[in-house]
Design an enzyme around this catalytic site. Structure first.
Site, PDB file in Angstrom:
ATOM      1  N   HIS A 269       0.817  -1.266  -0.023  1.00  0.00           N
ATOM      2  CA  HIS A 269       0.189  -0.066   0.079  1.00  0.00           C
ATOM      3  C   HIS A 269       0.694   1.192   0.034  1.00  0.00           C
ATOM      4  O   HIS A 269       0.309   2.245   0.009  1.00  0.00           O
ATOM      5  CB  HIS A 269      -0.928   0.169   1.130  1.00  0.00           C
ATOM      6  CG  HIS A 269      -0.263   0.240   2.500  1.00  0.00           C
ATOM      7  ND1 HIS A 269       0.503  -0.564   3.170  1.00  0.00           N
ATOM      8  CD2 HIS A 269      -0.146   1.497   3.225  1.00  0.00           C
ATOM      9  CE1 HIS A 269       0.786  -0.152   4.188  1.00  0.00           C
ATOM     10  NE2 HIS A 269       0.532   1.254   4.368  1.00  0.00           N
TER      11      HIS A 269
HETATM   12  C1  UD1 Z   1      -1.765   5.488   6.374  1.00  0.00           C
HETATM   13  C2  UD1 Z   1      -0.536   5.828   7.054  1.00  0.00           C
HETATM   14  C3  UD1 Z   1       0.415   4.666   6.833  1.00  0.00           C
HETATM   15  C4  UD1 Z   1      -0.358   3.409   7.225  1.00  0.00           C
HETATM   16  C5  UD1 Z   1      -1.449   3.017   6.226  1.00  0.00           C
HETATM   17  C6  UD1 Z   1      -2.087   1.641   6.866  1.00  0.00           C
HETATM   18  C7  UD1 Z   1      -0.029   8.052   6.899  1.00  0.00           C
HETATM   19  C8  UD1 Z   1       0.668   9.264   6.393  1.00  0.00           C
HETATM   20  N1  UD1 Z   1      -0.094   7.109   6.337  1.00  0.00           N
HETATM   21  O1  UD1 Z   1      -1.575   5.382   4.964  1.00  0.00           O
HETATM   22  O2  UD1 Z   1       1.560   4.683   7.627  1.00  0.00           O
HETATM   23  O3  UD1 Z   1       0.823   2.134   7.013  1.00  0.00           O
HETATM   24  O4  UD1 Z   1      -2.400   4.279   6.816  1.00  0.00           O
HETATM   25  O5  UD1 Z   1      -3.437   1.520   6.174  1.00  0.00           O
HETATM   26  O6  UD1 Z   1      -0.632   8.478   7.842  1.00  0.00           O
HETATM   27  N2  UD1 Z   1      -9.249   5.394   2.071  1.00  0.00           N
HETATM   28  C9  UD1 Z   1     -10.125   4.520   2.034  1.00  0.00           C
HETATM   29  N3  UD1 Z   1     -11.017   4.304   3.182  1.00  0.00           N
HETATM   30  C10 UD1 Z   1     -10.388   4.641   4.550  1.00  0.00           C
HETATM   31  C11 UD1 Z   1      -9.130   5.340   4.554  1.00  0.00           C
HETATM   32  C12 UD1 Z   1      -8.451   5.722   3.234  1.00  0.00           C
HETATM   33  O7  UD1 Z   1     -10.769   4.376   1.035  1.00  0.00           O
HETATM   34  O8  UD1 Z   1     -10.899   4.279   5.328  1.00  0.00           O
HETATM   35  C13 UD1 Z   1      -8.376   5.603   0.905  1.00  0.00           C
HETATM   36  C14 UD1 Z   1      -8.638   6.870   0.302  1.00  0.00           C
HETATM   37  O9  UD1 Z   1      -8.580   6.977  -0.950  1.00  0.00           O
HETATM   38  C15 UD1 Z   1      -7.399   7.703   0.999  1.00  0.00           C
HETATM   39  C16 UD1 Z   1      -6.290   6.586   0.591  1.00  0.00           C
HETATM   40  O10 UD1 Z   1      -6.917   5.294   1.068  1.00  0.00           O
HETATM   41  O11 UD1 Z   1      -7.046   8.695   0.358  1.00  0.00           O
HETATM   42  C17 UD1 Z   1      -5.245   7.059   1.505  1.00  0.00           C
HETATM   43  O12 UD1 Z   1      -5.553   7.116   2.932  1.00  0.00           O
HETATM   44  P1  UD1 Z   1      -4.583   7.972   3.918  1.00  0.00           P
HETATM   45  O13 UD1 Z   1      -5.039   7.682   5.416  1.00  0.00           O
HETATM   46  O14 UD1 Z   1      -4.138   9.276   3.459  1.00  0.00           O
HETATM   47  O15 UD1 Z   1      -3.032   6.974   3.827  1.00  0.00           O
HETATM   48  P2  UD1 Z   1      -2.821   5.717   3.909  1.00  0.00           P
HETATM   49  O16 UD1 Z   1      -2.187   5.090   2.557  1.00  0.00           O
HETATM   50  O17 UD1 Z   1      -3.969   4.375   4.325  1.00  0.00           O
END
Ligand code: UD1
Length: 366
Positions: free
Chosen positions: A208
């Site tokens: 991811h």
């Molecule tokens: C975050 C953490 C990362 C961790 C990961 C675990 C930061 C910088 N990164 O990354 O360290 O390893 O979580 O999962 O904080 N999204 C959904 N549903 C959700 C949450 C996110 O669909 O419930 C999608 C959205 O499109 C979003 C993308 O995932 O834009 C990224 O989510 P985000 O929380 O920004 O970062 P992660 O890549 O999940």
């Protein structure tokens, strides 16, 4: 009465706050003069990225949900800071306790500290040395301003000392995520293998990180080698929403769907995932925490990153850094298949009692 506000935001935080909340409540039942609140920032909000973990880990629902959701790093961080500042002003905690290295961790720590509230960082001192990782920036900022730095291993303490952190701020306590693992393993092992896979004869893949999944070229190379591997051992691939979205937008579905040996699932909740890892032949991942879980479980782990903030897992665990180099992935995979990868030791204090040490220190010494 001393008041603690514990913060969680994203999936890897939930297994870290669970043992802390449990231990705070146990101490309160025994008469400790403290109160504790759990705030969820809402960084992760999908049922499968958040609510399922509260159920599996038996954590009471958060007292507050700030519902910040997704956004660019600046937007997400700013939203947590704005909402968390208001919460701190209402609740006036004596201590804010943050865990891990996600955007919510850093945002809550900075906000609290600027309000003059003391901050404890659980899982402090981890360093990858890689400033292209958003988590590395979060770790550096959070550690620089936290009053108390609870570390998981010897190397984390050495990193902090090298940065000039005073000894009085550092506490080597062990690993709260491993507290959760030990507390859940029996229930996890009782679950049947997912998708009819045979115990000991499948690989688990998670992927991811933006560095791996935001580039079509790199993502397709990694999926290509995963697809090759799947012809020797079936692959279980619980897919992060970001990875799913990118596979679709780059048109790479055929690499995961076509061959019949890759079992793609929705993101899994904690117990089925732990069960799957514990029963697997090997794991390929770019996660941080999974490197630690596989070390304790003795399951070989190929980490698809050029570096790790958890080198202890390579030093004494089962972790091998393979980067995005297809040749290295192939050769480490064949090492695993001929039984050449095993654990030497479980790191010191990864014994299931880290939360007890942290909460005792917070209640008794501060
Ligand atoms: C975050 C953490 C990362 C961790 C990961 C675990 C930061 C910088 N990164 O990354 O360290 O390893 O979580 O999962 O904080 N999204 C959904 N549903 C959700 C949450 C996110 O669909 O419930 C999608 C959205 O499109 C979003 C993308 O995932 O834009 C990224 O989510 P985000 O929380 O920004 O970062 P992660 O890549 O999940």
């Amino acid at each position: 009465m001393k008041k603690f506000l514990v913060v969680a935001g994203a999936r890897p935080n939930f297994m870290k706050v669970a043992p802390l909340m449990r231990e705070f409540r146990r101490r309160m039942e025994q008469g400790a003069d403290v109160s504790v609140l759990l705030a969820h920032t809402g960084q992760h909000y999908d049922e499968k990225m958040s609510a399922n973990f509260f159920r599996d880990l038996d954590i009471p629902l958060p007292d507050v949900n700030l519902e910040v959701g997704s956004g660019s790093h600046a937007v997400q961080t700013a939203k947590v800071m704005m909402a968390f500042e208001e919460l701190c002003e209402q609740e006036k905690p004596d201590w804010v306790v943050v865990v891990g290295d996600v955007n919510s961790t850093m945002a809550a720590a900075i906000t609290a500290r600027k309000l003059g509230i003391r901050v404890a960082h659980v899982e402090a001192g981890l360093r990858s040395g890689d400033m292209s990782m958003p988590e590395e920036i979060n770790r550096l900022c959070t550690d620089a301003i936290s009053d108390l730095l609870y570390t998981t291993d010897r190397i984390a303490g050495e990193n902090l000392r090298r940065e000039g952190v005073a000894e009085s701020r550092i506490r080597f306590v062990g690993n709260v995520m491993i507290d959760t693992l030990y507390g859940s393993l029996e229930r996890a092992r009782a679950l049947p293998p997912v998708n009819g896979l045979t115990a000991g004869n499948y690989a688990v893949v998670t992927l991811h990180r933006p560095a791996n999944v935001d580039s079509a070229e790199r993502l397709s190379a990694l999926l290509g080698v995963i697809s090759e591997i799947s012809h020797q051992v079936p692959v279980l691939f619980p897919m992060h929403p970001r990875t799913k979205k990118n596979i679709e937008s780059f048109g790479l579905q055929s690499l995961v769907e076509g061959n019949g040996h890759i079992h793609v699932t929705e993101p899994m909740s904690y117990l089925p995932f732990l069960s799957s890892v514990a029963g697997s032949r090997l794991v390929l991942t770019d996660s941080g925490g999974i490197q630690e879980e596989t070390t304790v479980l003795g399951v070989p782990c190929l980490t698809m990153r050029p570096n790790t903030e958890r080198p202890i897992t390579c030093e004494c665990g089962t972790n091998i850094l393979v980067g995005d180099d297809v040749g290295r992935i192939r050769s480490a995979f064949s090492d695993v298949m001929r039984g050449a990868v095993s654990r030497r030791a479980i790191p010191d204090l990864w014994d299931g009692r880290a939360a007890q040490r942290i909460v005792a220190d917070l209640i008794e010494n501060h």
